[in-house]
Design a protein around this motif. Structure first.
Motif, PDB file in Angstrom:
ATOM      1  N   LYS A 137       0.822  -1.211   0.000  1.00 36.28           N
ATOM      2  CA  LYS A 137       0.000   0.000   0.000  1.00 36.28           C
ATOM      3  C   LYS A 137       0.855   1.261   0.000  1.00 36.28           C
ATOM      4  CE  LYS A 137      -4.073  -1.976   2.189  1.00 36.28           C
ATOM      5  NZ  LYS A 137      -5.104  -1.773   3.219  1.00 36.28           N
ATOM      6  N   GLY A 138       2.164   1.101   0.026  1.00 39.19           N
ATOM      7  CA  GLY A 138       3.061   2.247  -0.077  1.00 39.19           C
ATOM      8  C   GLY A 138       3.401   2.926   1.233  1.00 39.19           C
ATOM      9  N   GLN A 139       3.011   2.353   2.373  1.00 34.13           N
ATOM     10  CA  GLN A 139       3.278   3.011   3.657  1.00 34.13           C
ATOM     11  C   GLN A 139       4.776   3.189   3.919  1.00 34.13           C
ATOM     12  OE1 GLN A 139       0.954   0.312   3.673  1.00 34.13           O
ATOM     13  NE2 GLN A 139      -0.680   0.788   5.109  1.00 34.13           N
ATOM     14  N   ALA A 143       6.617   6.795   4.318  1.00 30.09           N
ATOM     15  CA  ALA A 143       7.338   7.172   5.543  1.00 30.09           C
ATOM     16  C   ALA A 143       8.799   7.486   5.224  1.00 30.09           C
ATOM     17  CB  ALA A 143       7.240   6.058   6.577  1.00 30.09           C
ATOM     18  N   LYS A 144       9.416   6.686   4.369  1.00 34.47           N
ATOM     19  CA  LYS A 144      10.813   6.917   3.987  1.00 34.47           C
ATOM     20  C   LYS A 144      10.967   8.258   3.274  1.00 34.47           C
ATOM     21  CE  LYS A 144      14.696   4.937   1.505  1.00 34.47           C
ATOM     22  NZ  LYS A 144      15.187   3.823   0.707  1.00 34.47           N
ATOM     23  N   ALA A 145      10.069   8.562   2.338  1.00 37.64           N
ATOM     24  CA  ALA A 145      10.135   9.835   1.609  1.00 37.64           C
ATOM     25  C   ALA A 145       9.956  11.013   2.553  1.00 37.64           C
ATOM     26  CB  ALA A 145       9.081   9.861   0.501  1.00 37.64           C
ATOM     27  N   PHE A 146       9.051  10.879   3.532  1.00 41.45           N
ATOM     28  CA  PHE A 146       8.826  11.951   4.500  1.00 41.45           C
ATOM     29  C   PHE A 146      10.066  12.163   5.374  1.00 41.45           C
ATOM     30  CE2 PHE A 146       7.244  13.346   8.718  1.00 41.45           C
ATOM     31  CZ  PHE A 146       6.803  14.599   8.348  1.00 41.45           C
ATOM     32  N   ILE A 147      10.638  11.085   5.884  1.00 45.39           N
ATOM     33  CA  ILE A 147      11.828  11.186   6.733  1.00 45.39           C
ATOM     34  C   ILE A 147      12.995  11.778   5.939  1.00 45.39           C
ATOM     35  CG2 ILE A 147      13.578   9.818   7.956  1.00 45.39           C
ATOM     36  CD1 ILE A 147      11.179   7.999   8.854  1.00 45.39           C
ATOM     37  N   GLN A 148      13.160  11.332   4.697  1.00 45.45           N
ATOM     38  CA  GLN A 148      14.240  11.874   3.863  1.00 45.45           C
ATOM     39  C   GLN A 148      14.052  13.365   3.600  1.00 45.45           C
ATOM     40  OE1 GLN A 148      17.205  10.468   2.788  1.00 45.45           O
ATOM     41  NE2 GLN A 148      16.559   8.952   4.301  1.00 45.45           N
ATOM     42  N   PRO A 157       6.884  15.344   0.748  1.00 44.98           N
ATOM     43  CA  PRO A 157       6.401  14.710  -0.482  1.00 44.98           C
ATOM     44  C   PRO A 157       4.915  14.989  -0.742  1.00 44.98           C
ATOM     45  CG  PRO A 157       7.053  13.059   1.153  1.00 44.98           C
ATOM     46  CD  PRO A 157       7.403  14.390   1.711  1.00 44.98           C
ATOM     47  N   ILE A 158       4.164  15.292   0.310  1.00 44.11           N
ATOM     48  CA  ILE A 158       2.762  15.696   0.168  1.00 44.11           C
ATOM     49  C   ILE A 158       2.651  17.060   0.831  1.00 44.11           C
ATOM     50  CG2 ILE A 158       0.351  15.129   0.648  1.00 44.11           C
ATOM     51  CD1 ILE A 158       1.290  12.193   1.026  1.00 44.11           C
TER      52      ILE A 158
END
Length: 179
Positions: A137-139, A143-148, A157-158
């Motif tokens: 589902k991409g969780q 989370a990785k994109a947000f932390i990065q 990212p959003i």
């Protein structure tokens, strides 16, 4: 990358939850639209890529004076680019049917995804089917994109505006079903 308006149908075979469950209590869990349906509003907004202009929503038993839970609802969203989509969030289906199905109609082609595992393409040049071993589902990627973004000091990212937009629409949809 298809730029013309899209029609999306999301079918969520959510399953029944006891009326005593905390999520069914509008003061504690917010009801199922706020508790889970919000994720599908958010996903549809992401897939379309344009602002939500308006919505309509109805539920089974949506007649004055009868209090029926918001676990059997249809939500229609209209978007800035002319796209629209419906979310069929249903607690009265059976477990033999996929729990989550998403269908995207655009430019004489259709994508159909079941349970975030199987994706079929109809009319897509060079693409027919993709099947994952496990549901995704991409969780983790989210989370990785947000932390990065935090670590590297980059934009989320959003966007905050998009998060607030989908949150506001989710609350407005839930409130419209309570009247």
């Amino acid at each position: 990358s298809h730029r013309s308006p899209k029609s999306i149908i999301m079918t969520v075979n959510a399953g029944a939850i006891s009326s005593e469950h905390w999520v069914q209590n509008s003061l504690i869990g917010g009801g199922r639209v706020i508790g889970e349906g919000c994720h599908f509003i958010d996903l549809m907004r992401h897939l379309i890529g344009y602002k939500i202009l308006s919505f309509s929503a109805t539920k089974i038993g949506n007649v004055p004076g009868i209090d029926v839970r918001d676990d059997k609802v249809v939500i229609t969203l209209s978007f800035q680019d002319g796209s629209f989509g419906t979310i069929h969030y249903l607690a009265n289906g059976g477990s033999v049917f996929p729990k989550e199905r998403i269908e995207v109609f655009c430019d004489n082609a259709v994508l159909q995804m079941d349970n975030y595992r199987v994706l079929k393409g109809y009319g897509w040049s060079g693409f027919k089917k993709m099947k994952l071993f496990r549901q995704d589902k991409g969780q983790k990627a989210c989370a990785k994109a947000f932390i990065q973004s935090i670590i590297k000091g980059k934009k989320s990212p959003i966007s905050f505006e998009e998060v607030m937009e989908t949150s506001r629409v989710s609350i407005e949809v839930a409130n419209s079903l309570r009247n």
